[in-house]
Design an enzyme around this catalytic site. Structure first.
Site, PDB file in Angstrom:
ATOM      1  CE  LYS A 116      -0.720   0.755   4.955  1.00 27.03           C
ATOM      2  NZ  LYS A 116      -0.037   2.052   4.943  1.00 27.03           N
ATOM      3  CB  THR A 117       3.966   2.267   1.773  1.00 22.64           C
ATOM      4  OG1 THR A 117       3.403   2.012   3.060  1.00 22.64           O
ATOM      5  CG2 THR A 117       4.829   3.519   1.836  1.00 22.64           C
ATOM      6  CG  ASP A 159      -0.851   5.513   4.742  1.00 19.38           C
ATOM      7  OD1 ASP A 159      -1.435   4.502   4.296  1.00 19.38           O
ATOM      8  OD2 ASP A 159       0.253   5.458   5.307  1.00 19.38           O
ATOM      9  CD  GLU A 160      -1.977   2.415   8.042  1.00 21.43           C
ATOM     10  OE1 GLU A 160      -3.032   1.757   8.071  1.00 21.43           O
ATOM     11  OE2 GLU A 160      -0.852   1.898   8.003  1.00 21.43           O
ATOM     12  CD  GLN A 166      -3.470  -4.535   7.839  1.00 27.86           C
ATOM     13  OE1 GLN A 166      -2.383  -4.397   8.404  1.00 27.86           O
ATOM     14  NE2 GLN A 166      -3.594  -4.470   6.516  1.00 27.86           N
ATOM     15  NE  ARG A 196       1.316  -7.272  10.854  1.00 30.53           N
ATOM     16  CZ  ARG A 196       0.976  -6.483   9.837  1.00 30.53           C
ATOM     17  NH1 ARG A 196       1.782  -5.508   9.470  1.00 30.53           N
ATOM     18  NH2 ARG A 196      -0.153  -6.660   9.194  1.00 30.53           N
TER      19      ARG A 196
END
Length: 732
Positions: free
Chosen positions: A32-33, A222-223, A253, A603
């Protein structure tokens, strides 16, 4: 185009999406980044959008710096690039602070306003509570009031629009109004005000809003799943004219509900923008296929989400290890032994391992096991257990009971929790102690024995004498009282635990930490206080270990967001721990607990270990544990189950079966009746065709069926539905 090199089809679709509202739902490890940064570079380089007409916001300064750096590096490689000068990229709070200084003429503060941090806020609120409202700070703590005010601000509720519906709400209302006046008088804002003032200015000042809407062509977030009501309104205002809003996030998330984040903003976005383009990033570049399948099985149970079919081109990888430890010490030893073995066999570097848990208090046993084993570790997102404020306060009480001349400990606890003993009173005590040629602690005891010697009058004098009597009482029983009971007495008589309860999750974490300390004193209650304090001092001094760079990381699941490791060990997977006990009767909270589990599992790159215990000490009491319901959602073929070496012996110790190899079946007219409508009850012995003999530890109605939790001698703890299990009742 170079900007699109290395992207998959979905990523390219997101980066090159046409103008208009776009929602990119990005699964964990899906890049995503990369998409967000290349979208900014794409707008500037290929669409010719001037950098100063773009606003990109995120939640941490680290993320903002990383994204800006990536964009600048990409722009340098592109021929004819105009650079990123003027690009407004930063956190929500930093962006709002910039806007507020520009538009100070339309705000109740000047452009030179100062921003109060947490300590400034606490000091101001404490003054308001005692001097302006005349309230008891023990009952109405500054933390509790500020937390509620923060929630109101994030929901864009001002003192004028707040409608109290209880006595406590009325106190909040008065404190909120006084707090706002004090801030404005000081030309100051807190972090929540940065969002509140900006959002309300856009809501009420059409001239300012229109100027920004005409200036800003594109807004990127973002987020997005972590936005609150104020942040959502700000981005809607900024993008209101052209509707070029590009949001990247993942409802699965969203794990920060406790600080105001609302994943439902994703649903609101779909409602507010019917023309919204939704793009799913479903290819995972991080985890093995096995880890990904298990993670999907856990999160798919949640209802309020957008279904995603995550996949990876990586190999299946090893199965997930499910380990049943006897207790938390066995659990911690398995963690240390597993990491040591993986490192010794060169399968992983120490820094590639992470141990994750639900609450900070769980780190204590893990930290001590690492230290005893001589292995370094890093602690992320929290202070070392023995360095936490509430733990240092607790130890200071014990140190003062042991050594009345310990001035540092006396100063730490004499007004903790607040009991009306201020610096002036302490200074007067010091003067009196000097006149007597004794320490302040000894002088305090003298005041308790000789009221006439109390030179301090009024309320402060009474508080000082009261504390002196408490201290004298603890010292008189210290030698004859087990350590755990001594600490319990101190906690009860000081109201220490109650003072930590500010109604927040952080406050509950502090309470859990102190209860973990109480548990420790109960475990070692036979050793003298002096030896206990010495051991604590030695264990606490591990700064050189925690600063190691290539070392396993210990962190809470809330701190794990955005990180990844070769090996992840999730501990404490039991009902009441994960999911947390506070979520058991709340569907919204239960779904967030499931998202926490999902974040932790995703993770892991190569290996994943899931650990639960046969019994765990909680709230100072050791009891049998139920494995987390989230484990049941993972397909059995993805798991390799193992149990601690001492489990069989421990099990026999917990459940004595007698001499008979197979106890006789219970007769139908047995006098031990189960609750009405239920076939089984706690304590009954049963036989299962597959799992063998076991003992029922819990049974409860589940619709028209009965859910029975049984500890089996060989298979461990199982949750079974009575209608399918076909268990036979046995005598005894």
């Amino acid at each position: 185009m170079e900007l699109l090199e290395g992207l998959n089809e979905a990523q390219i679709k997101a980066v090159t999406a046409p103008d208009g509202p776009v929602l990119v739902l990005a699964g964990p490890g899906s890049g995503k980044t990369r998409v967000l940064t290349r979208r900014v570079a794409y707008l500037i380089q290929d669409h010719g959008v001037p950098p100063w007409r773009i606003i990109a916001v995120t939640f941490t300064n680290k993320a903002a710096r990383e994204m800006r750096s990536r964009i600048e590096n990409m722009m340098e490689k592109e021929p004819g690039a105009n650079g990123t000068k003027g690009l407004m990229m930063g956190t929500f709070h930093a962006t709002c602070a910039t806007i507020m200084r520009r538009e100070a003429a339309h705000l109740p503060v000047s452009r030179e306003f100062v921003i109060y941090d947490t300590s400034d806020q606490l000091a101001l609120m404490k003054e308001i509570i005692t001097t302006e409202l005349g309230l008891d700070e023990k009952r109405y703590s500054a933390d509790k009031l500020l937390n509620r005010i923060s929630t109101l601000k994030n929901d864009l509720i001002t003192p004028e629009t707040f409608r109290p519906n209880s006595y406590f709400d009325e106190i909040i209302h008065r404190a909120y109004e006084a707090y706002r006046i004090r801030l404005l008088t000081a030309d100051a804002v807190d972090f929540d005000d940065l969002l509140l003032h900006t959002a309300l200015m856009f809501r009420t000042n059409c001239e300012v809003l229109l100027r920004y809407q005409n200036t800003v062509d594109h807004v990127l977030v973002d987020e997005f799943q972590d936005t609150n009501a104020a942040q959502y309104e700000i981005v809607r205002h900024l993008s209101g004219l052209r509707k070029n809003l590009f949001c990247v996030g993942d409802e699965d998330q969203s794990i920060y509900r406790w600080r105001g984040a609302d994943y439902k903003n994703v649903l609101r976005l779909k409602s507010d923008y019917p023309e919204l383009t939704t793009i799913l990033l479903e290819q995972n570049y991080r985890s093995s296929q096995t880890i990904l399948e298990a993670s999907r099985a856990v999160i798919d149970v949640n209802q309020q989400r957008t279904p995603k079919k995550l996949f990876t081109e990586k190999e299946a990888g090893p199965t997930i290890i499910l380990y049943e430890a006897y207790d938390e010490r066995d659990e911690a030893q398995f963690v240390v032994d597993t990491i040591a073995t993986l490192v010794a066999t060169h399968e992983v570097e120490p820094g590639g391992c992470a141990v994750m848990y639900r609450t900070n208090a769980q780190s204590r046993t893990l930290e001590e096991t690492f230290i005893r084993s001589g292995l370094p570790y890093k602690l992320v997102g929290a202070t070392r257990f023995y360095a936490r404020r509430e733990i240092k306060d607790t130890i200071a009480y014990l140190r003062l009971v042991h050594n009345i001349d310990d001035r540092v400990s006396l100063r730490r606890v004499i007004n903790t929790p607040p009991r009306g003993i201020g610096d002036k009173t302490v200074a007067t005590l010091d003067v009196y102690a000097d006149s007597q040629g004794v320490s302040a602690g000894a002088a305090l005891l003298h005041l308790a024995d000789s009221p006439d010697a109390n030179l301090i009058g009024g309320r402060a004098g009474s508080a000082l004498t009261g504390f002196a009597h408490l201290l004298a009482g603890w010292r008189s029983v210290a030698e004859s009282t087990p350590l755990g009971r001594l600490l319990q007495l101190i906690l009860d008589e000081t109201g220490f635990l109650e003072s930590l309860d500010d109604g927040t999750d952080q406050g509950q974490d502090r309470i859990d930490n102190v209860l973990e300390m109480l548990k420790l004193t109960n475990e070692v209650e036979d050793i003298p206080l002096v030896e206990f304090l010495e051991e604590i001092a030695l264990v606490s001094e591990v700064d050189d270990l925690t600063e190691a760079t290539n070392a396993p990381t210990l962190l809470t699941l809330h701190s794990a967001k955005g990180l990844e490791f070769d090996v992840v060990l999730l501990v404490g997977l039991e009902e009441g721990v994960l999911p947390h006990s506070r979520s058991l009767d709340d569907l919204e909270q239960m779904e967030e607990e499931r998202r926490l589990m999902y974040v932790g599992m995703t993770r892991a790159r190569q290996r994943l270990y899931l650990l639960h215990t046969f019994q765990r000490t909680v709230w100072g009491k050791s009891d049998l544990s139920l494995p987390s319901r989230f484990i049941d959602d993972i397909p059995a073929h993805l798991l390799s189950t193992t149990r601690g070496a001492g489990m069989s012996q421990s099990y026999r110790h917990q459940t004595t079966w007698g001499k008979s190899s197979r106890p006789p079946r219970i007769s139908e007219d047995d006098s031990t009746a189960s609750p009405a409508g239920q076939q089984f009850k706690s304590g009954q012995r049963v036989f299962h065709a597959r799992f063998g003999e076991g003992i029922v530890i819990e049974s409860r109605r589940s619709g028209n069926d009965e859910e029975v939790s049984v500890v089996f001698e060989e298979a461990g703890l199982k949750r079974l539905m009575a209608s399918f299990a076909n268990m036979e009742l046995l005598e005894g």
